[in-house]
Structures are given as structure tokens and as C-alpha cells.
Scaffold this active site. Structure first.
Site, PDB file in Angstrom:
ATOM      1  N   GLY A   1     -55.002   4.572  -6.371  1.00  0.00           N
ATOM      2  CA  GLY A   1     -56.083   3.804  -5.789  1.00  0.00           C
ATOM      3  C   GLY A   1     -57.142   4.713  -5.212  1.00  0.00           C
ATOM      4  O   GLY A   1     -58.314   4.625  -5.567  1.00  0.00           O
TER       5      GLY A   1
ATOM      6  N   LYS B   1     -50.293  11.252   0.974  1.00  0.00           N
ATOM      7  CA  LYS B   1     -48.939  10.669   1.090  1.00  0.00           C
ATOM      8  C   LYS B   1     -47.939  11.718   0.629  1.00  0.00           C
ATOM      9  O   LYS B   1     -47.338  11.625  -0.435  1.00  0.00           O
ATOM     10  CB  LYS B   1     -48.820   9.388   0.249  1.00  0.00           C
ATOM     11  CG  LYS B   1     -49.712   8.264   0.749  1.00  0.00           C
ATOM     12  CD  LYS B   1     -49.592   7.025  -0.140  1.00  0.00           C
ATOM     13  CE  LYS B   1     -50.656   5.988   0.192  1.00  0.00           C
ATOM     14  NZ  LYS B   1     -50.771   4.936  -0.840  1.00  0.00           N
TER      15      LYS B   1
HETATM   16  N1  LIG Z   1     -56.418  18.230   3.236  1.00  0.00           N
HETATM   17  C1  LIG Z   1     -56.338  16.929   3.575  1.00  0.00           C
HETATM   18  N2  LIG Z   1     -56.039  16.586   4.837  1.00  0.00           N
HETATM   19  C2  LIG Z   1     -55.943  15.276   5.178  1.00  0.00           C
HETATM   20  N3  LIG Z   1     -56.132  14.228   4.340  1.00  0.00           N
HETATM   21  C3  LIG Z   1     -56.439  14.545   3.068  1.00  0.00           C
HETATM   22  C4  LIG Z   1     -56.552  15.888   2.621  1.00  0.00           C
HETATM   23  N4  LIG Z   1     -56.872  15.859   1.312  1.00  0.00           N
HETATM   24  C5  LIG Z   1     -56.945  14.557   0.949  1.00  0.00           C
HETATM   25  N5  LIG Z   1     -56.701  13.758   2.010  1.00  0.00           N
HETATM   26  C6  LIG Z   1     -56.719  12.304   2.053  1.00  0.00           C
HETATM   27  O1  LIG Z   1     -55.810  11.777   1.103  1.00  0.00           O
HETATM   28  C7  LIG Z   1     -56.155  10.406   0.948  1.00  0.00           C
HETATM   29  C8  LIG Z   1     -55.679   9.874  -0.383  1.00  0.00           C
HETATM   30  O2  LIG Z   1     -54.308  10.182  -0.462  1.00  0.00           O
HETATM   31  P1  LIG Z   1     -53.334   9.225  -1.306  1.00  0.00           P
HETATM   32  O3  LIG Z   1     -52.053   9.968  -1.426  1.00  0.00           O
HETATM   33  O4  LIG Z   1     -53.350   7.869  -0.720  1.00  0.00           O
HETATM   34  O5  LIG Z   1     -54.097   9.190  -2.714  1.00  0.00           O
HETATM   35  P2  LIG Z   1     -53.726   8.253  -3.980  1.00  0.00           P
HETATM   36  O6  LIG Z   1     -52.305   8.499  -4.352  1.00  0.00           O
HETATM   37  O7  LIG Z   1     -54.756   8.490  -5.005  1.00  0.00           O
HETATM   38  O8  LIG Z   1     -53.894   6.759  -3.447  1.00  0.00           O
HETATM   39  P3  LIG Z   1     -52.919   5.508  -3.705  1.00  0.00           P
HETATM   40  O9  LIG Z   1     -51.518   6.040  -3.441  1.00  0.00           O
HETATM   41  O10 LIG Z   1     -53.410   4.568  -2.655  1.00  0.00           O
HETATM   42  O11 LIG Z   1     -53.098   5.047  -5.083  1.00  0.00           O
HETATM   43  C9  LIG Z   1     -57.666  10.344   1.053  1.00  0.00           C
HETATM   44  O12 LIG Z   1     -57.993   9.306   1.966  1.00  0.00           O
HETATM   45  C10 LIG Z   1     -58.054  11.728   1.593  1.00  0.00           C
HETATM   46  O13 LIG Z   1     -58.945  11.649   2.684  1.00  0.00           O
HETATM   47  O1  LIG Z   2     -52.512   0.686  -2.819  1.00  0.00           O
HETATM   48  C1  LIG Z   2     -51.418   0.703  -3.414  1.00  0.00           C
HETATM   49  O2  LIG Z   2     -50.792   1.742  -3.713  1.00  0.00           O
HETATM   50  C2  LIG Z   2     -50.798  -0.626  -3.844  1.00  0.00           C
HETATM   51  O3  LIG Z   2     -51.683  -1.698  -3.627  1.00  0.00           O
HETATM   52  C3  LIG Z   2     -49.482  -0.861  -3.090  1.00  0.00           C
HETATM   53  O4  LIG Z   2     -49.771  -1.005  -1.713  1.00  0.00           O
HETATM   54  P1  LIG Z   2     -48.560  -0.720  -0.669  1.00  0.00           P
HETATM   55  O5  LIG Z   2     -48.279   0.756  -0.742  1.00  0.00           O
HETATM   56  O6  LIG Z   2     -49.090  -1.184   0.671  1.00  0.00           O
HETATM   57  O7  LIG Z   2     -47.360  -1.554  -1.151  1.00  0.00           O
END
Ligand SMILES: Nc1ncnc2c1ncn2[C@@H]1O[C@H](COP(=O)(O)OP(=O)(O)OP(=O)(O)O)[C@@H](O)[C@H]1O
Ligand SMILES: O=C(O)[C@H](O)COP(=O)(O)O
Length: 403
Positions: A360, A202
Site C-alpha cells: 500500500g 514494518k
Molecule cells: N528510515 C525510516 N525511518 C522511519 N520510517 C521509515 C523509514 N523509511 C521508510 N519509513 C516509513 O515506512 C512507511 C511504509 O512502511 P510499510 O512497511 O508500511 O510499507 P509497505 O509495506 O509498502 O505498506 P503496506 O504494508 O501498508 O502495504 C512509510 O510511511 C515511511 O515513512
Molecule cells: O493496508 C494493508 O496492508 C491492508 O489493508 C491490511 O490492513 P491491516 O494490516 O490493518 O489488516
């Protein structure tokens, strides 16, 4: 912020207590692949049930479009909650309709019910205050008291998170109280060196938090999908890697500010690349190679940090007094691209500092890659929520619990 202990002391026997949890767990073909967020709300649910409350648990799951969608049903989460509680949990097949009303009315003291996915109702996420308020009124009719315990969603101005608490006596559950205590440690007199590790996919969400962290952290280690926007900003070829092109100017500014402010901003020096994104269902072995971070082939994408970067990041974490980590270092769901995330997780386990894993997916990565959760100072249930807290933003779900 009143806590659940004050509610329990006042007595809840026979009261209908609405618990807004975050049961937004990862599913694969209807099977829960990580139940961490369900486990995280157990202390609150158990304490209320043991005190004789009629417990109504509600949450969102995924991002359905304000209408029922079986792919996002909370039924699997409800049954897992029942397994973990060791007692049957009633499941309502709607959120505020006849099924929810009958299920809540039929609750005995000490019994637990779970409502269907709140986001099946457009009012939950509506930008229109009146529409959200109307849905919150319908939810309020199902309860006498509100307990907020869905930390992962507190950054969302949604009906069950923001509007509903104002309509009922409201309290913070054990999870929210713990998460806020931990994150306060990361924002007030933090012990140094304070190292932040950012990764994941993200990208745009997280770039905003870097702006704030540059004034707080001593070191920023960048990995995951985040890294390629930074490498692009340095003028390197990034091939078909995850890239937030429109954020390159902002990232350039961050790198300049880091330099000026004496914050170490560290980027990968080598990456694992492939011509195609891996199949996360079959996890079939892939063709991949390690290249220097400034030599990514134009037809390939970076999917993990390379061995030299893993060593570099471990060395940058070795003397940390405080670590916050959000976002996997690679596509950890596939074994060919999990080594970077494993290496950072191991560095946190080896650290003598206070280590927090926020997110998550990051929390799921730590668990699914076989690390012992207790080896970390704290594993947050909220990625976006913890990042926004660290940014210093007012989180709607926390503000709603203040008197
Ligand atoms: N180089 C990459 N290219 C594409 N996707 C990637 C890469 N590195 C990591 N990811 C993906 O990033 C995803 C997780 O990113 P995210 O930002 O959602 O993590 P998070 O912040 O821990 O999760 P959340 O915001 O749900 O709590 C994983 O599904 C992984 O496959
Ligand atoms: O997975 C998360 O970060 C929380 O459950 C919030 O989900 P959302 O980004 O769909 O609001």
C-alpha cells in the site's frame, strides 16, 4: 478457485452480490491521498453493476477498535467510488444494522452500495471463531453471492475475508485473480537474476519473509527503516534510527545464511540523517546531512538511503530479470527523504525485467512521486498480503475462495 467471469456467465441480474474489497486508502484530514485501491476494484464492481447485480461493497479502513470511530469512516472512499463509477453510490452508516439492511433492500438492479467500515464491528477481527461466525452470518443475510476482491486483506483471518465466503456461493474478483497470477510468477520458475528490494517501517513483519526469500532471490537490497537493524547487527552505531533490537540475532543469522547460500545481501553504504523526524503535515524543510552508514551520529536517525547507495542499488537492479519491491527506501512522504524511493522506482522503470511493486505505501509512493503506473510490470495492492504469499504461507482469504 471460481472467478467472477463464471458468475457473470451464470447471470447475476437482481442478485445481491457482496464484494469484499480493500478500500483501506491513506487519508489526511479526511482527504484520500491515494485512491489506488479504490481504482483497483472498479473492474469487478463495474462488471457486476453492468450485469444488473445489486452490488454491496464492504471493506475495512485503518484499525478502529471494533467500534464506530468517525476518523475511520468509509464515507470518503464511498464517495470517491461513486465519482470513479460516474454514478451515485448508496452509503450505509453501519455494517449490518438498520441502515445497512434498508440500504441493501433499497438497491435497484445495477446499483452500488458501500457498507460502513467492517472493523466498526468487533466480530470482524475477533480471534473467537463463534464471534466472527456470528458477524459473518449477519453479513450473509445481506447477500446472495460473495465476491472476494480485497487482495490487501487476504492474509487476515477475519469474518468478511475468511468466514463469510463459506456461507455463500463464492468467487474471486478480477483484482484477486490478477494479483495471484502475478505472484505465482514470483514463486514458480522465476526468471533470474531475481532481485528483491525491502524497505519500509514494518520491520518485524518483513524480517520473516527474508528467511524464505534467501532460498529464492539472487540479490536482496535492504533500505528504509529495515536497514538499521541490519547495520546494528554489523556492529555499527545507528543513533535513534528505527530499530528492531530484538531482531538483531535473527538478522545476524540471515546475513550468515546469505553468505553461505551465495545470496547477495546489500545494505546502504550512506544514509541521510537528521536530529528529528520530519513533520509530515507541514513538510517544513529539515536540517539533514549525508553520512557513511557506519558513522551515524548517536543523536541522529537515518531517514533515507544516501546518494552512493542510490547508485549502488540502481546498479544492482540494472540486469535484473525479475524484481519484487516492498517498502519505501526512506520517509518518502517528506521531500527531504524521498530521493531514495525515487531512485529505486526509477531503476525499476529503467529495468527490462518483470517488476512488481508490492505494498500500500510502496504503491502510494510510486504514484505520489509521479511515476507512471504502467511503467511497472504490476503494482500490487497488498504489502503484507504479497509478502506472506511470497513466504509461501496459506492466505486465509484465498483459501476461503477455493471450493
Ligand atoms: N528510515 C525510516 N525511518 C522511519 N520510517 C521509515 C523509514 N523509511 C521508510 N519509513 C516509513 O515506512 C512507511 C511504509 O512502511 P510499510 O512497511 O508500511 O510499507 P509497505 O509495506 O509498502 O505498506 P503496506 O504494508 O501498508 O502495504 C512509510 O510511511 C515511511 O515513512
Ligand atoms: O493496508 C494493508 O496492508 C491492508 O489493508 C491490511 O490492513 P491491516 O494490516 O490493518 O489488516
Amino acid at each position: 478457485m471460481k472467478t467472477i467471469d463464471e458468475l457473470l456467465a451464470a447471470g447475476v441480474s437482481g442478485k445481491r452480490v457482496f464484494v469484499r474489497a480493500d478500500l483501506n486508502v491513506p487519508l489526511s484530514d479526511g482527504t484520500i491521498t491515494d485512491d489506488g485501491r479504490i481504482r483497483a476494484v472498479l473492474p469487478t464492481v463495474k462488471a457486476l453493476a453492468d450485469a444488473g447485480a445489486k452490488v454491496v461493497v464492504a471493506s475495512h479502513l485503518g484499525r478502529p477498535k471494533g467500534a464506530p470511530d468517525p476518523a475511520f469512516s468509509l464515507a470518503p472512499a464511498a464517495s470517491r467510488l461513486g465519482e470513479l463509477l460516474g454514478s451515485a453510490v448508496a452509503f450505509a452508516t453501519d455494517t449490518v444494522g438498520q441502515s445497512a439492511q434498508d440500504t441493501v433492500a433499497g438497491l435497484a438492479e445495477g446499483q452500488v452500495a458501500v457498507l460502513e467500515n467492517l472493523r466498526f464491528n468487533a466480530g470482524e477481527t475477533s480471534k473467537d471463531d463463534a464471534e466472527r461466525g456470528a458477524f459473518a452470518d449477519q453479513l450473509a443475510a445481506l447477500a446472495d453471492v460473495y465476491v472476494g476482491d480485497g487482495f490487501g486483506a487476504v492474509h487476515r483471518k477475519h469474518a468478511s475475508v475468511y468466514d463469510l465466503p463459506a456461507k455463500l456461493p463464492h468467487y474471486a474478483g478480477y483484482l484477486i485473480a490478477t494479483e495471484v497470477d502475478v505472484l505465482k510468477k514470483l514463486t514458480e520458475d522465476v526468471r533470474r537474476p531475481y532481485v528483491v528490494v525491502l524497505g519500509g517501517a514494518k520491520v518485524s513483519d518483513k524480517l520473516a519473509v527474508i528467511d524464505q526469500l534467501l532460498d529464492k532471490a539472487d540479490r536482496l537490497l535492504i533500505g528504509g527503516g529495515m536497514a538499521y537493524t541490519f547495520l546494528k547487527a554489523k556492529g555499527h552505531e545507528v543513533g535513534i534510527s528505527l530499530l528492531q533490537e530484538d531482531q538483531v540475532p535473527a538478522v545476524t543469522e540471515y546475513m550468515e545464511r546469505a553468505e553461505k547460500q551465495g545470496v547477495e545481501l546489500v545494505l546502504p553504504v550512506d544514509v541521510v540523517v537528521s536530529r528529528t523526524f520530519p513533520d509530515l503535515k507541514t513538510k517544513a524543510p529539515t536540517e539533514h546531512t549525508v553520512v557513511d552508514a557506519d558513522k551515524i551520529p548517536a543523536d541522529q536517525e537515518g531517514l533515507d538511503i544516501g546518494p552512493k547507495t542510490r547508485e549502488l542499488y540502481a546498479s544492482k537492479l540494472a540486469d535484473a530479470a525479475t524484481v519484487f519491491w516492498n517498502g519505501p527506501m526512506g520517509v518518502f512522504e517528506h521531500p527531504d527523504y524521498a530521493e531514495g524511493t525515487k531512485a529505486v522506482a526509477q531503476a525499476l522503470v529503467d529495468s527490462d525485467g518483470f517488476t512488481v511493486v508490492g505494498g500500500g505505501d510502496s504503491a502510494a509512493a510510486v504514484r505520489t512521486l509521479g511515476f507512471d503506473e504502467t511503467a511497472f510490470g504490476h503494482i500490487s495492492t497488498g504489502g503484507g498480503a504479497s509478502l506472506e504469499y511470497l513466504e509461501g504461507k496459506t492466505l486465509p482469504g484465498l483459501a476461503a475462495l477455493e471450493d
